[in-house]
Design an enzyme around this catalytic site. Structure first.
Site, mmCIF file in Angstrom:
data_model
loop_
_atom_site.group_PDB
_atom_site.id
_atom_site.type_symbol
_atom_site.label_atom_id
_atom_site.label_comp_id
_atom_site.label_asym_id
_atom_site.label_seq_id
_atom_site.Cartn_x
_atom_site.Cartn_y
_atom_site.Cartn_z
ATOM 1 N N ASN A 1 -10.234 -2.756 -6.968
ATOM 2 C CA ASN A 1 -9.370 -1.860 -7.751
ATOM 3 C C ASN A 1 -9.868 -1.628 -9.182
ATOM 4 O OD1 ASN A 1 -6.230 -2.967 -6.218
ATOM 5 N ND2 ASN A 1 -7.550 -1.241 -5.690
ATOM 6 N N ARG B 1 -5.657 -2.554 8.366
ATOM 7 C CA ARG B 1 -6.832 -3.378 8.070
ATOM 8 C C ARG B 1 -6.455 -4.432 7.040
ATOM 9 N NH1 ARG B 1 -8.415 1.939 6.463
ATOM 10 N NH2 ARG B 1 -7.869 2.283 4.285
ATOM 11 N N LEU B 2 -7.367 -5.413 6.873
ATOM 12 C CA LEU B 2 -7.049 -6.553 6.002
ATOM 13 C C LEU B 2 -7.554 -6.376 4.569
ATOM 14 C CD1 LEU B 2 -7.621 -9.553 8.443
ATOM 15 C CD2 LEU B 2 -5.475 -8.465 7.778
ATOM 16 N N ASP C 1 0.829 -1.200 0.000
ATOM 17 C CA ASP C 1 0.000 0.000 0.000
ATOM 18 C C ASP C 1 0.871 1.262 0.000
ATOM 19 O OD1 ASP C 1 -2.307 1.448 0.002
ATOM 20 O OD2 ASP C 1 -2.866 1.027 2.069
ATOM 21 N N HIS D 1 3.264 3.755 -8.776
ATOM 22 C CA HIS D 1 3.151 2.325 -9.097
ATOM 23 C C HIS D 1 4.430 1.809 -9.759
ATOM 24 C CE1 HIS D 1 -0.890 2.288 -7.739
ATOM 25 N NE2 HIS D 1 -1.413 2.961 -8.749
ATOM 26 N N GLY E 1 0.270 5.513 -4.307
ATOM 27 C CA GLY E 1 -0.370 6.775 -4.686
ATOM 28 C C GLY E 1 0.099 7.929 -3.809
#
Ligand code: FPP
Length: 243
Positions: free
Chosen positions: A67, A193-194, A19, A36, A22
């Site tokens: 996504n 978080r997952l 993550d 990316h 961006g």
């Protein structure tokens, strides 16, 4: 390149939510695809570091079912990066004995990406080394529903008794069939978080969250996560004295 440190015990299977591409780009006043692209370099570095230190299974969350809702240009850019990455890395994967697999809805990928993916999967199918799983168009709930449908179909056809459904049978219907559950989940860039990733398989995993953005997550940061894992005591529901 430096030799990897000695870390014991090592996780057998590491899963990573990559993550922050961006935000990394935005902090540099650049378009998201710039992030990316830098993220792909981290993928290369981490695959190599994981293989060198002796990780047996590495699963990377590269593209979720959600996504697809991103702007068309970003989706197109990510697909192009994926295709370029696979073509560029095929020979290295073969040389290093890496076996590629895909967790997710391969059929939703653009034809030319799927073709390259299938080719790399086929050409590395007998590789003896690290298993590299790319989660592409992946969502854990969709994966579980797919498994439930298949198990139900076999029950309805009289091939399977409902009482015979156990954890092993269910696990064998998931994309990760035949591979051990991850021992360690890493998520970069501060979110804790997952995000619909491997919800069944992560039941006993150690969770490691870092503020580092994915494009900045390289060898040193990966080895640090492995060291934190090594220092944790895993009890699997037992007392500290029992393990
Ligand atoms: C999260 O960053 C990253 C993704 C959604 C895609 C991950 C893709 C790569 C690392 C590159 C392509 C992968 C391969 C295997 C070649 P974000 O865009 O959600 O970042 P943000 O939360 O800061 O906006």
């Amino acid at each position: 390149m430096t030799t990897p440190p000695v870390i014991q015990p090592l996780p057998v299977h590491v899963a990573i939510i990559m993550d922050g591409n961006g935000r990394w780009a935005k902090e540099r006043h650049q378009p998201r695809l710039f992030g990316h692209r830098a993220g792909v370099e981290s993928v290369r570095v981490i695959v190599e570091a994981a293989r060198e230190i002796g990780i047996r299974h590495l699963t990377l969350y590269a593209f979720s079912t959600e996504n697809w809702q991103r702007p068309g240009l970003e989706v197109k850019g990510l697909m192009a990066l994926l295709k370029t990455f696979l073509l560029a890395e095929l020979e290295t994967m073969k040389k290093n004995g890496i076996r590629l697999d895909c967790f997710g809805q391969k059929e939703r990928l653009p034809d030319e990406v799927r073709a390259v993916l299938e080719r790399v999967i086929a050409e590395t199918a007998n590789a003896p080394g690290m298993r590299l799983n790319l989660a592409l168009s992946y969502g854990s709930r969709a994966e579980m529903l797919r498994a439930v449908r298949e198990v139900s179909r076999r029950c309805a056809a009289g091939e399977l008794a409902p009482e015979a459904i156990d954890e092993e049978l269910f696990s064998n219907q998931l994309y990760s069939a035949g591979q051990p559950d991850p021992d360690l989940l890493i998520r970069t860039s501060g979110e804790q978080r997952l995000s619909n990733f491997l919800l069944w398989q992560l039941s006993y995993a150690e969770l490691y969250f870092t503020e580092t953005r994915w494009p900045d997550f390289r060898r040193a940061q990966f080895f640090e996560a492995l060291q934190v894992f090594a220092n944790r005591q895993r009890r699997f529901g037992k007392t500290g004295e029992q393990v």
